[in-house]
Design a protein around this motif. Sequence first.
Motif, PDB file in Angstrom:
ATOM      1  N   PRO A 121       0.797  -1.229   0.000  1.00 12.12           N
ATOM      2  CA  PRO A 121       0.000   0.000   0.000  1.00 12.12           C
ATOM      3  C   PRO A 121       0.830   1.280   0.000  1.00 12.12           C
ATOM      4  O   PRO A 121       0.432   2.282  -0.602  1.00 12.12           O
ATOM      5  CB  PRO A 121      -0.832  -0.123   1.284  1.00 12.12           C
ATOM      6  CG  PRO A 121      -0.967  -1.591   1.495  1.00 12.12           C
ATOM      7  CD  PRO A 121       0.343  -2.178   1.053  1.00 12.12           C
ATOM      8  N   THR A 142      -4.245  -4.074  -0.939  1.00 12.72           N
ATOM      9  CA  THR A 142      -5.156  -3.183  -0.242  1.00 12.72           C
ATOM     10  C   THR A 142      -5.185  -3.481   1.261  1.00 12.72           C
ATOM     11  O   THR A 142      -6.085  -3.051   1.988  1.00 12.72           O
ATOM     12  CB  THR A 142      -6.563  -3.263  -0.858  1.00 12.72           C
ATOM     13  OG1 THR A 142      -6.890  -4.630  -1.153  1.00 12.72           O
ATOM     14  CG2 THR A 142      -6.608  -2.477  -2.166  1.00 12.72           C
ATOM     15  N   MET A 155      -7.235   1.948  -2.214  1.00 16.87           N
ATOM     16  CA  MET A 155      -6.176   2.290  -3.166  1.00 16.87           C
ATOM     17  C   MET A 155      -6.757   2.664  -4.536  1.00 16.87           C
ATOM     18  O   MET A 155      -6.112   2.497  -5.564  1.00 16.87           O
ATOM     19  CB  MET A 155      -5.223   1.085  -3.330  1.00 16.87           C
ATOM     20  CG  MET A 155      -4.463   0.711  -2.076  1.00 16.87           C
ATOM     21  SD  MET A 155      -3.123   1.864  -1.724  1.00 16.87           S
ATOM     22  CE  MET A 155      -3.655   2.462  -0.118  1.00 16.87           C
ATOM     23  N   LYS A 158      -4.664   4.900  -6.810  1.00 19.29           N
ATOM     24  CA  LYS A 158      -3.513   4.183  -7.366  1.00 19.29           C
ATOM     25  C   LYS A 158      -3.947   3.258  -8.499  1.00 19.29           C
ATOM     26  O   LYS A 158      -3.277   3.172  -9.539  1.00 19.29           O
ATOM     27  CB  LYS A 158      -2.798   3.376  -6.273  1.00 19.29           C
ATOM     28  CG  LYS A 158      -1.543   2.663  -6.765  1.00 19.29           C
ATOM     29  CD  LYS A 158      -1.006   1.642  -5.775  1.00 19.29           C
ATOM     30  CE  LYS A 158      -0.394   2.260  -4.561  1.00 19.29           C
ATOM     31  NZ  LYS A 158       0.340   1.247  -3.736  1.00 19.29           N
TER      32      LYS A 158
END
Length: 232
Positions: A121, A142, A155, A158
């Motif tokens: 993460p 995650t 996330m 991302k």
Amino acid sequence: MPFDRSIKIAPSILAADFANFGAECAAVEAQGADWVHVDVMDGHFVPNITFGPATCAAIRPHIKGVMDVHLMIAPVDPYIDAFADAGADVITAHLEAGPHIHRTLQAIRGAGAKAGLALNPGTGLGDVGHLLDMVDLVCVMTVNPGFGGQKFLDMSAKIRDLRAMIGDRPIHIEIDGGVTPQTAPLVAKAGADVLVAGSAVFKGGSVADPAPYGANIAAIRAAAEAATGVMA
């Protein structure tokens, strides 16, 4: 492993009955699992110890589809051939696990498996762009790796950035950690297509009563597909 971006559910056997792995793998596949995910931990890279190549070799005859092996170990390279020989279809190594990730990815493909790259993460995407032509899958963690049943870390930003970086390359985006019917829509909408789920799949069921596995898998899949607007 023909490539497509449909939602795939990959139950993690970390949440299965350790005394009955073969039957558990067969049961979740029969109940709708697309892949079977094996979390390998070494007590060094992550604070837990789980399975090795021998476990993968033992369960391989019970898995009809994809065996997805996630190596949370360091070093990685000395063990790649053993996991490939055990029947892994996908072998995923962590970007953080060693200094020579190019060599690791080359070795995975050289052993005949699909190459996956996992990101913790706290790891950004800055180094990933240089690796995309060497990978078949990117796994966005995650949770911080090491234990099942942890709280989901969002996330989504991302994942969206990664999906944009990938473009039209045939690369799966896998999510591992805290996936449930409630969190699956977030990651699927952001661009993920392989969802690893442990306790959310295996809760309430058993080899003797596998129907809850099917209901759990269907609920995660339906939630993810509804978020993308694309039904299988």
